[in-house]
Write an enzyme that holds these catalytic residues in place. Structure first.
Site, PDB file in Angstrom:
ATOM      1  N   ASP A 209     -33.884 -37.583 -15.166  1.00  0.00           N
ATOM      2  CA  ASP A 209     -32.348 -37.840 -13.499  1.00  0.00           C
ATOM      3  C   ASP A 209     -33.808 -39.267 -13.806  1.00  0.00           C
ATOM      4  O   ASP A 209     -34.233 -39.329 -13.747  1.00  0.00           O
ATOM      5  CB  ASP A 209     -32.781 -36.475 -12.680  1.00  0.00           C
ATOM      6  CG  ASP A 209     -32.101 -37.193 -11.371  1.00  0.00           C
ATOM      7  OD1 ASP A 209     -31.491 -36.261 -10.848  1.00  0.00           O
ATOM      8  OD2 ASP A 209     -32.826 -37.954 -10.849  1.00  0.00           O
ATOM      9  N   HIS A 222     -22.172 -50.378  -5.458  1.00  0.00           N
ATOM     10  CA  HIS A 222     -21.913 -48.751  -6.274  1.00  0.00           C
ATOM     11  C   HIS A 222     -21.676 -49.199  -7.722  1.00  0.00           C
ATOM     12  O   HIS A 222     -22.000 -48.438  -8.313  1.00  0.00           O
ATOM     13  CB  HIS A 222     -21.154 -47.608  -5.203  1.00  0.00           C
ATOM     14  CG  HIS A 222     -20.826 -46.478  -5.373  1.00  0.00           C
ATOM     15  ND1 HIS A 222     -19.800 -45.962  -6.483  1.00  0.00           N
ATOM     16  CD2 HIS A 222     -21.366 -45.370  -4.588  1.00  0.00           C
ATOM     17  CE1 HIS A 222     -20.306 -44.542  -6.086  1.00  0.00           C
ATOM     18  NE2 HIS A 222     -21.567 -44.386  -5.205  1.00  0.00           N
ATOM     19  N   GLU A 252     -26.373 -38.648 -11.137  1.00  0.00           N
ATOM     20  CA  GLU A 252     -27.412 -39.451 -11.992  1.00  0.00           C
ATOM     21  C   GLU A 252     -27.689 -38.368 -12.813  1.00  0.00           C
ATOM     22  O   GLU A 252     -29.481 -38.468 -12.972  1.00  0.00           O
ATOM     23  CB  GLU A 252     -27.419 -40.093 -10.701  1.00  0.00           C
ATOM     24  CG  GLU A 252     -28.122 -39.570  -9.213  1.00  0.00           C
ATOM     25  CD  GLU A 252     -28.984 -38.913  -9.799  1.00  0.00           C
ATOM     26  OE1 GLU A 252     -29.225 -37.222  -9.628  1.00  0.00           O
ATOM     27  OE2 GLU A 252     -30.332 -39.031  -9.610  1.00  0.00           O
TER      28      GLU A 252
HETATM   29  N1  GTP Z   1     -22.882 -45.665  -8.375  1.00  0.00           N
HETATM   30  C1  GTP Z   1     -22.511 -43.768  -8.792  1.00  0.00           C
HETATM   31  N2  GTP Z   1     -23.884 -43.040  -8.404  1.00  0.00           N
HETATM   32  C2  GTP Z   1     -23.483 -42.391  -8.137  1.00  0.00           C
HETATM   33  C3  GTP Z   1     -22.925 -41.392  -9.232  1.00  0.00           C
HETATM   34  N3  GTP Z   1     -22.709 -40.224  -9.090  1.00  0.00           N
HETATM   35  C4  GTP Z   1     -23.956 -39.833  -7.669  1.00  0.00           C
HETATM   36  N4  GTP Z   1     -24.142 -41.060  -7.707  1.00  0.00           N
HETATM   37  C5  GTP Z   1     -25.551 -41.236  -6.462  1.00  0.00           C
HETATM   38  O1  GTP Z   1     -26.947 -40.916  -6.923  1.00  0.00           O
HETATM   39  C6  GTP Z   1     -27.630 -40.321  -5.850  1.00  0.00           C
HETATM   40  C7  GTP Z   1     -28.979 -39.530  -6.278  1.00  0.00           C
HETATM   41  O2  GTP Z   1     -29.682 -39.313  -4.906  1.00  0.00           O
HETATM   42  P1  GTP Z   1     -30.631 -38.625  -5.004  1.00  0.00           P
HETATM   43  O3  GTP Z   1     -30.085 -37.318  -5.256  1.00  0.00           O
HETATM   44  O4  GTP Z   1     -31.326 -38.520  -3.242  1.00  0.00           O
HETATM   45  O5  GTP Z   1     -31.352 -38.885  -6.096  1.00  0.00           O
HETATM   46  P2  GTP Z   1     -32.418 -39.863  -6.185  1.00  0.00           P
HETATM   47  O6  GTP Z   1     -32.503 -41.478  -4.979  1.00  0.00           O
HETATM   48  O7  GTP Z   1     -32.095 -40.463  -7.420  1.00  0.00           O
HETATM   49  O8  GTP Z   1     -33.796 -39.946  -6.326  1.00  0.00           O
HETATM   50  P3  GTP Z   1     -35.079 -39.231  -7.218  1.00  0.00           P
HETATM   51  O9  GTP Z   1     -33.993 -38.148  -7.754  1.00  0.00           O
HETATM   52  O10 GTP Z   1     -35.583 -37.803  -6.356  1.00  0.00           O
HETATM   53  O11 GTP Z   1     -35.968 -40.030  -8.245  1.00  0.00           O
HETATM   54  C8  GTP Z   1     -26.919 -40.452  -4.601  1.00  0.00           C
HETATM   55  O12 GTP Z   1     -27.058 -41.253  -3.705  1.00  0.00           O
HETATM   56  C9  GTP Z   1     -25.574 -40.393  -5.719  1.00  0.00           C
HETATM   57  O13 GTP Z   1     -24.314 -41.152  -4.708  1.00  0.00           O
HETATM   58  C10 GTP Z   1     -21.735 -42.110  -9.440  1.00  0.00           C
HETATM   59  O14 GTP Z   1     -21.095 -41.633 -10.077  1.00  0.00           O
HETATM   60  N5  GTP Z   1     -22.187 -43.203  -9.341  1.00  0.00           N
END
Ligand code: GTP
Length: 333
Positions: A209, A222, A252
Site C-alpha cells: 500500500d 490525479h 492504491e
Molecule cells: N490517482 C489515483 N488515485 C487513486 C486511485 N484509486 C484510489 N486513489 C486515491 O488513493 C488515496 C488513498 O488514500 P488513503 O486511503 O487515505 O491512503 P493514503 O493517503 O495512502 O494513506 P496511508 O495508506 O495511511 O499511507 C485516495 O486519495 C484515493 O482517491 C486511482 O486510480 N488513481
C-alpha cells in the site's frame, strides 16, 4: 403447362429414360466443388466449381489420379480415395486425425474440415464430404467428394474467439497498471491455497500500500497520482519470478502471491520492491520529482487457513506497518 410431381425417387421407367447428359449438366452446374473418381482412383468428373477453387481445369485432371494436387504438396490419398479403399477408420484417422467424422447427411460417408495452405493465394479452409458410389448390385464403383469453402466462416469464428479472449483478459486486467485485478486475485488465491494444501508447498501473501498517497493526489493532481500507481505496478512486476503473480487489489493497494516462498523469501522481495520505489523518481512536471514509499504486510499459509484467514493476517500485518511509521514491512505469522 404440364407439371410433374416429384416425390424424391425416380421410378424404374423414369430412371431408364433419364438423360445422362442432363446428369452431367447437373453435376457440372452445382455450385459445390465436386469430383468423382472410378474404382482405380482415376478422375472421371471434375466440375466447374472445383476448377474455380483449384485453378486446375477438367482437361488437365480427368483421366489422372491427381486429385491431391489442389490440396497437398505431394501425392497422398484424398478423403474420396480412402472411402474407395473401404473407409477404414485407422486409415482416415491416419490422414485426418481428429478433423473428420461420419457424415450427418449421407450414410457411410465421411466429412472433414481442414486448412489447406496450398489452396488459393493464402490457403483456404474447406469442408469436404466423401461418399462411395455403387452399382445396382451394391458393388463400389467409385467415390464422390464434395467440397465447400468455409474460410469466411472460420475467419469469423477465429475473430469471435479472439474477441472473447480479449474481453476475458480485459475483465481481469487493471487498465492503469496492466496487472490483474481483484477478481482475478480472489480466483488465484483460492487456487494457490488449494495447491499449497494438497502438495504441502509454502505460500506467502503480500499486501502493498502506497504511503500518504492521498497527499500525492492532493498536491500534484490525479494524473500524477495515476502515474505513481503505474510506476509502482511496473516496479512490482519487475521484481517477480515466473510463478509469482501481482494484482491491483484496490485503489492504491496491491497484492502479490508467492507460491513455494516462505516469509523470509517474501520479506526479501518486499524490501527490494520498497527500495526500488523509494529510489524511483516520478516526474510530476518538468521541474518536480515525486518520491513515494510503501508499506508491505506479509503472511504465510498455515494448515487450516482459508482465503479469509490468510487475507485477514496480511491485512493486519499491513496495518501494523502503517502504524509503525510507514515505509516498512511487517509480518503476521
Ligand atoms: N490517482 C489515483 N488515485 C487513486 C486511485 N484509486 C484510489 N486513489 C486515491 O488513493 C488515496 C488513498 O488514500 P488513503 O486511503 O487515505 O491512503 P493514503 O493517503 O495512502 O494513506 P496511508 O495508506 O495511511 O499511507 C485516495 O486519495 C484515493 O482517491 C486511482 O486510480 N488513481
Amino acid at each position: 403447362m404440364a407439371t410433374t410431381e416429384f416425390n424424391g425417387a425416380l421410378s424404374k421407367d423414369q430412371e431408364s429414360k433419364s438423360d445422362p447428359s442432363l446428369m452431367l449438366q447437373v453435376f457440372d452446374r452445382i455450385a459445390l466443388p465436386t469430383f468423382v473418381i472410378d474404382n482405380n482412383h482415376v478422375i472421371l468428373h471434375w466440375n466447374s466449381a472445383i476448377e474455380a477453387l483449384s485453378g486446375l481445369s477438367r482437361e488437365e485432371m480427368v483421366g489422372t489420379s491427381d486429385q491431391w494436387k489442389p490440396f497437398y504438396q505431394s501425392p497422398r490419398p484424398c478423403l474420396a480415395d480412402l472411402i474407395l479403399d473401404g473407409g477404414h477408420d485407422a486409415d482416415v484417422q491416419h490422414y485426418y486425425q481428429d478433423k473428420y467424422r461420419t457424415s450427418e447427411l449421407i450414410p457411410d460417408a465421411y466429412e472433414a474440415e481442414d486448412f489447406f495452405p496450398e489452396c488459393g493465394a493464402n490457403g483456404e479452409w474447406l469442408h469436404f464430404t466423401a461418399a462411395s458410389l455403387k452399382d445396382n448390385n451394391g458393388n463400389v464403383i467409385g467415390a464422390i467428394e464434395t467440397l465447400s469453402n468455409i474460410s469466411a466462416r472460420k475467419k469469423a469464428e477465429f475473430e469471435l474467439i479472439e474477441r472473447e479472449r480479449t474481453y476475458r483478459e480485459l475483465s481481469i486486467t487493471d487498465a492503469l497498471t496492466g496487472l490483474s485485478n481483484s477478481r482475478c486475485f480472489y480466483q488465484q488465491l483460492d487456487l494457490a491455497i488449494e495447491s499449497s494444501r494438497r502438495y504441502n508447498h509454502a505460500l506467502s501473501l503480500c499486501f502493498l500500500d502506497l504511503d500518504d498517497f492521498k497527499r500525492v493526489n492532493d498536491t500534484y493532481g490525479h494524473m500524477v497520482g495515476d502515474l505513481v500507481l503505474e510506476t509502482f505496478g511496473t516496479l512490482i512486476k519487475a521484481g517477480l519470478r515466473t510463478n509469482d503473480s501481482a494484482y491491483r487489489y484496490g485503489g492504491e493497494e496491491f497484492a502479490i502471491l508467492l507460491p513455494s516462498t516462505d516469509c523470509d523469501g517474501a520479506i526479501i522481495l518486499a524490501n527490494r520492491i520498497r527500495d526500488n520505489l523509494r529510489n524511483h523518481n516520478v516526474p510530476a512536471d518538468e521541474h518536480t520529482i515525486v518520491n513515494v514509499t510503501a508499506c508491505v504486510g506479509i503472511t504465510e499459509y498455515k494448515t487450516g487457513d482459508d482465503p479469509r484467514t490468510l487475507l485477514a493476517r496480511a491485512d493486519n500485518a499491513l496495518y501494523e506497518a502503517k502504524r509503525s511509521g510507514k515505509d516498512c514491512t511487517r509480518v503476521e505469522q
